[in-house]
Design a protein around this motif. Structure first.
Motif, PDB file in Angstrom:
ATOM      1  N   ALA A 252       4.788  -9.792   6.475  1.00  0.00           N
ATOM      2  CA  ALA A 252       3.347 -10.045   6.548  1.00  0.00           C
ATOM      3  C   ALA A 252       3.061 -11.538   6.461  1.00  0.00           C
ATOM      4  CB  ALA A 252       2.623  -9.298   5.427  1.00  0.00           C
TER       5      ALA A 252
ATOM      6  N   SER B 297       3.855  -4.073   4.207  1.00  0.00           N
ATOM      7  CA  SER B 297       5.033  -4.927   4.331  1.00  0.00           C
ATOM      8  C   SER B 297       5.969  -4.772   3.134  1.00  0.00           C
ATOM      9  CB  SER B 297       4.617  -6.393   4.492  1.00  0.00           C
ATOM     10  OG  SER B 297       3.889  -6.845   3.364  1.00  0.00           O
TER      11      SER B 297
ATOM     12  N   GLU C  63       1.257  -2.593  -0.418  1.00  0.00           N
ATOM     13  CA  GLU C  63       0.928  -2.899   0.964  1.00  0.00           C
ATOM     14  C   GLU C  63       2.070  -2.492   1.888  1.00  0.00           C
ATOM     15  OE1 GLU C  63       2.407  -7.544   0.926  1.00  0.00           O
ATOM     16  OE2 GLU C  63       0.546  -6.993   1.894  1.00  0.00           O
TER      17      GLU C  63
ATOM     18  N   GLY D 206      -4.162  -8.220   2.269  1.00  0.00           N
ATOM     19  CA  GLY D 206      -4.728  -7.579   3.443  1.00  0.00           C
ATOM     20  C   GLY D 206      -6.235  -7.654   3.544  1.00  0.00           C
TER      21      GLY D 206
END
Length: 318
Positions: A282, A66, A64, A249
């Motif tokens: 995040a 982050s 992801e 996410g």
């Protein structure tokens, strides 16, 4: 889709697990460096391409945004990477290797070639091409399967309250794998997570305590807990909030956090606190979107190495 029997699948799974172990991917560092596997792979991919953007690393490594942001930041701070503005889009940053990064990559390549050479020396020469072609085909097929796999959605995830069989080990595993890859944490951290969860599980009968698991396809893919006893003063402690990479996410983490905070409000806690450390951007955005405010931060070593620890607080809505 070609039907494949378990008699073919299971030996391939076993061989894949053995390769992961033999190549060193179960260790917190890789290729005789002090870097995590994701950091090593970042140097390899950037070195092969010359330059990459962070978004390219997200796609290549399957991480992801982050996580890649923290990873790139560390590699820049340690002098392995440099960031420069993209000539075509000045808002974007291009990543390239420094001299130190190129030297490190050269050592990584030498180590990896020695590994492969040592393994092939145990095979007859006429088997080398078979190994090469088979691995290339299998790696390509794995990538194709990932690209075409349906993306899990939040509505496909069930939030289940209470202890579930395997929960302690699975939640410790998710923590251990994620933080080993992104922060270089090791056995100390994972053992602390497992020990804390085991102790807390013995207190779940208390109505002020609860844990929730995010279940995807019958598998534990995330967790969050509220400990209503350890802080006292009518304060809830939010603990063990983690999501499996496949669900990051997708909204499942938001569902878990909202469920836990609703529990806090329903039980009448005056405030909820959590402890984390700087760099988990995040998660911080998610906390702040749900009313948490940074109360304090300081350097500490309770996670197994020095980080900038942070304490967040959320007061019960009026």
């Amino acid at each position: 889709m070609t039907m494949v029997s378990d008699a073919t699948i299971d030996p391939i799974r076993d061989a894949s697990r053995r390769m992961v172990r033999e190549l060193g991917f179960m260790r917190p560092t890789l290729a005789e460096t002090d870097m995590s596997p994701s950091a090593v792979h970042s140097l390899i991919e950037i070195g092969r391409s010359g330059t990459l953007q962070a978004s390219d690393l997200c796609d290549l490594l399957g991480l992801e945004k982050s996580s890649v942001s923290r990873l790139v930041g560390k590699l820049v701070r340690t002098g392995m990477l440099r960031e420069t503005a993209d000539e075509k889009d000045r808002r974007a940053k291009v990543l390239s290797l420094t001299d130190l990064g190129r030297q490190t990559l050269s050592r990584i390549d030498d180590y990896a070639r020695r590994q492969v050479h040592a393994a092939l020396s145990h095979l007859p020469e006429n088997a080398h091409v078979t190994v090469r072609e088979g691995l290339l085909a299998y790696a390509g097929a794995l990538a194709a399967a990932r690209e075409n796999a349906p993306t899990p959605a939040a509505e496909d995830v069930a939030i289940i309250a209470g202890y579930q069989p395997g929960l302690i080990g699975r939640v410790a595993e998710i923590h251990g794998r994620f933080y080993a890859r992104t922060e270089g944490f090791g056995a100390f951290f994972e053992a602390r997570v497992a020990a804390g969860l085991a102790e807390f599980s013995g207190r779940l009968a208390a109505p002020c305590n609860q844990i929730w698991a995010a279940m995807e396809g019958g598998r534990i893919a995330g967790s969050i807990a509220i400990d209503g006893e350890d802080l006292g003063e009518n304060t809830a402690h939010l603990r063990w909030f983690i999501m499996d990479d496949a669900l990051r996410g997708k909204g499942a983490g938001r569902q878990l956090l909202q469920t836990a905070l609703q529990f806090c409000d329903d039980r009448g806690f005056a405030q909820t606190r959590l402890w984390t450390f700087r760099g988990l951007d995040a998660a911080r955005r998610l906390y702040e979107a749900h009313g948490f405010v940074l109360e304090d931060e300081w350097p500490g070593v309770q996670w197994g190495r020095e980080v900038m620890e942070q304490k967040f607080i959320r007061k019960r809505p009026d």
